[in-house]
Enzyme design. Structure first.
Site, PDB file in Angstrom:
ATOM      1  N   GLU A  99      -8.030   7.594  52.799  1.00 10.13           N
ATOM      2  CA  GLU A  99      -9.245   7.575  53.548  1.00 10.13           C
ATOM      3  C   GLU A  99     -10.413   7.708  52.460  1.00 10.13           C
ATOM      4  O   GLU A  99     -10.112   8.448  51.358  1.00 10.13           O
ATOM      5  CB  GLU A  99      -9.717   8.327  54.463  1.00 10.13           C
ATOM      6  CG  GLU A  99      -9.749   7.812  55.889  1.00 10.13           C
ATOM      7  CD  GLU A  99     -10.883   6.693  55.928  1.00 10.13           C
ATOM      8  OE1 GLU A  99     -11.194   6.053  55.168  1.00 10.13           O
ATOM      9  OE2 GLU A  99     -11.335   6.739  57.353  1.00 10.13           O
ATOM     10  N   ASP A 100     -11.621   7.039  52.472  1.00  4.31           N
ATOM     11  CA  ASP A 100     -12.631   7.427  51.490  1.00  4.31           C
ATOM     12  C   ASP A 100     -13.536   8.594  52.038  1.00  4.31           C
ATOM     13  O   ASP A 100     -13.754   9.499  51.055  1.00  4.31           O
ATOM     14  CB  ASP A 100     -13.798   6.028  51.630  1.00  4.31           C
ATOM     15  CG  ASP A 100     -14.224   5.668  53.020  1.00  4.31           C
ATOM     16  OD1 ASP A 100     -13.514   6.224  54.053  1.00  4.31           O
ATOM     17  OD2 ASP A 100     -14.865   4.688  53.097  1.00  4.31           O
ATOM     18  N   ASP A 103     -15.679  11.812  58.342  1.00  2.00           N
ATOM     19  CA  ASP A 103     -17.267  12.027  58.900  1.00  2.00           C
ATOM     20  C   ASP A 103     -16.713  12.967  60.233  1.00  2.00           C
ATOM     21  O   ASP A 103     -16.730  14.007  60.282  1.00  2.00           O
ATOM     22  CB  ASP A 103     -17.867  10.738  59.161  1.00  2.00           C
ATOM     23  CG  ASP A 103     -19.454  11.130  59.288  1.00  2.00           C
ATOM     24  OD1 ASP A 103     -19.801  12.131  58.894  1.00  2.00           O
ATOM     25  OD2 ASP A 103     -19.932  10.302  60.169  1.00  2.00           O
ATOM     26  N   PHE A 152     -25.881  10.561  54.149  1.00  2.00           N
ATOM     27  CA  PHE A 152     -25.057   9.234  53.859  1.00  2.00           C
ATOM     28  C   PHE A 152     -24.962   8.736  52.569  1.00  2.00           C
ATOM     29  O   PHE A 152     -25.973   8.488  51.564  1.00  2.00           O
ATOM     30  CB  PHE A 152     -25.781   7.960  54.740  1.00  2.00           C
ATOM     31  CG  PHE A 152     -25.011   6.878  54.738  1.00  2.00           C
ATOM     32  CD1 PHE A 152     -24.360   6.614  55.994  1.00  2.00           C
ATOM     33  CD2 PHE A 152     -25.205   5.815  54.123  1.00  2.00           C
ATOM     34  CE1 PHE A 152     -23.548   5.790  55.930  1.00  2.00           C
ATOM     35  CE2 PHE A 152     -24.381   4.760  54.205  1.00  2.00           C
ATOM     36  CZ  PHE A 152     -23.626   4.430  55.117  1.00  2.00           C
ATOM     37  N   ARG A 165     -20.052  -0.833  47.088  1.00  2.00           N
ATOM     38  CA  ARG A 165     -18.837  -0.249  46.894  1.00  2.00           C
ATOM     39  C   ARG A 165     -18.369  -0.110  45.870  1.00  2.00           C
ATOM     40  O   ARG A 165     -17.352   0.374  45.214  1.00  2.00           O
ATOM     41  CB  ARG A 165     -17.920  -1.320  47.875  1.00  2.00           C
ATOM     42  CG  ARG A 165     -18.149  -1.251  49.367  1.00  2.00           C
ATOM     43  CD  ARG A 165     -16.689  -1.978  49.915  1.00  2.00           C
ATOM     44  NE  ARG A 165     -17.201  -2.495  51.388  1.00  2.00           N
ATOM     45  CZ  ARG A 165     -17.027  -1.707  52.499  1.00  2.00           C
ATOM     46  NH1 ARG A 165     -16.548  -0.318  52.173  1.00  2.00           N
ATOM     47  NH2 ARG A 165     -17.088  -1.936  53.656  1.00  2.00           N
TER      48      ARG A 165
END
Ligand code: 5GP
Ligand code: MG
Length: 179
Positions: A99-100, A103, A152, A165
């Site tokens: 996963e990046d 959250d 964010f 990205r």
């Protein structure tokens, strides 16, 4: 630095170094169980991280991708939708989800549940970033690159409206970019 970026939180150098460390840990853990994990990257955010990580895992691993969505704009929504499923069966196979960022944890909870349901023998998680302050479900990655504050973030796979990205670092955008 990109003109829209306010500050860099994690540099490319730090990411590469951390990927080497995580890869060593992963190899050690799986080898001690006599297993080889199937890496499953979650599109599109995990792509740069997966690409960097696999270069340093000194085992005959394979990787696949899944696309699930749970995010619109900058706020998380409840259920995940499977847009692209795995091509091969994971029955009896140990899966390492890539996963990046974690959250709220909702995406991961759903995907873990899905893979267990498909018969994976084990589902572990490696995430480049972790935002523990935002968690709403009780879930943790087994391997984490970096903890980030409740901001964010973009770059190294992470987007804002599909942009940024390709930045080679993780950073925060200038406030005017959200207007
Ligand atoms: P969760 O289900 O854990 O709330 O959300 C996970 C997904 O939301 C991540 O895989 C990522 O795509 C997106 N996400 C969560 N936080 C951020 C963030 O700070 N920046 C970006 N670009 N995406 C985020
Ligand atoms: Mg994601």
């Amino acid at each position: 630095m990109h003109k829209d970026v306010k500050k860099v939180l994690v540099s490319e150098e730090e990411i590469v170094k951390r990927c080497e460390e995580l890869a060593k840990e992963i190899k050690k853990d799986y080898e001690s169980k006599n297993e080889i994990p199937l890496l499953v990257g979650l599109l599109k955010g995990s792509v740069p991280f997966l690409a960097e990580l696999v270069k340093h895992i000194d085992m005959d691993i394979k990787y696949e991708f899944m696309d699930v969505s749970s995010y619109e704009g900058t706020e998380s929504i409840g259920d995940v939708k499977v847009n692209l499923d795995l091509r091969s069966s994971v029955k009896g196979i140990p899966v390492l989800l890539v996963e990046d960022i974690i959250d709220t944890g909702r995406t991961l909870q759903e995907v873990k549940r899905l893979l267990s349901h498909k018969g994976a023998s084990d589902v572990k998680v490696v995430s480049l970033l972790d935002k523990p302050s935002r968690r709403v479900v009780d879930i943790q990655a087994d391997y984490v690159g970096f903890e980030v504050p409740n901001e964010f973030v973009i770059g190294f796979g992470l987007d804002f409206n599909q942009k940024y990205r390709n930045l080679p670092y993780v950073g925060v955008l200038k406030d005017e970019c959200y207007q």
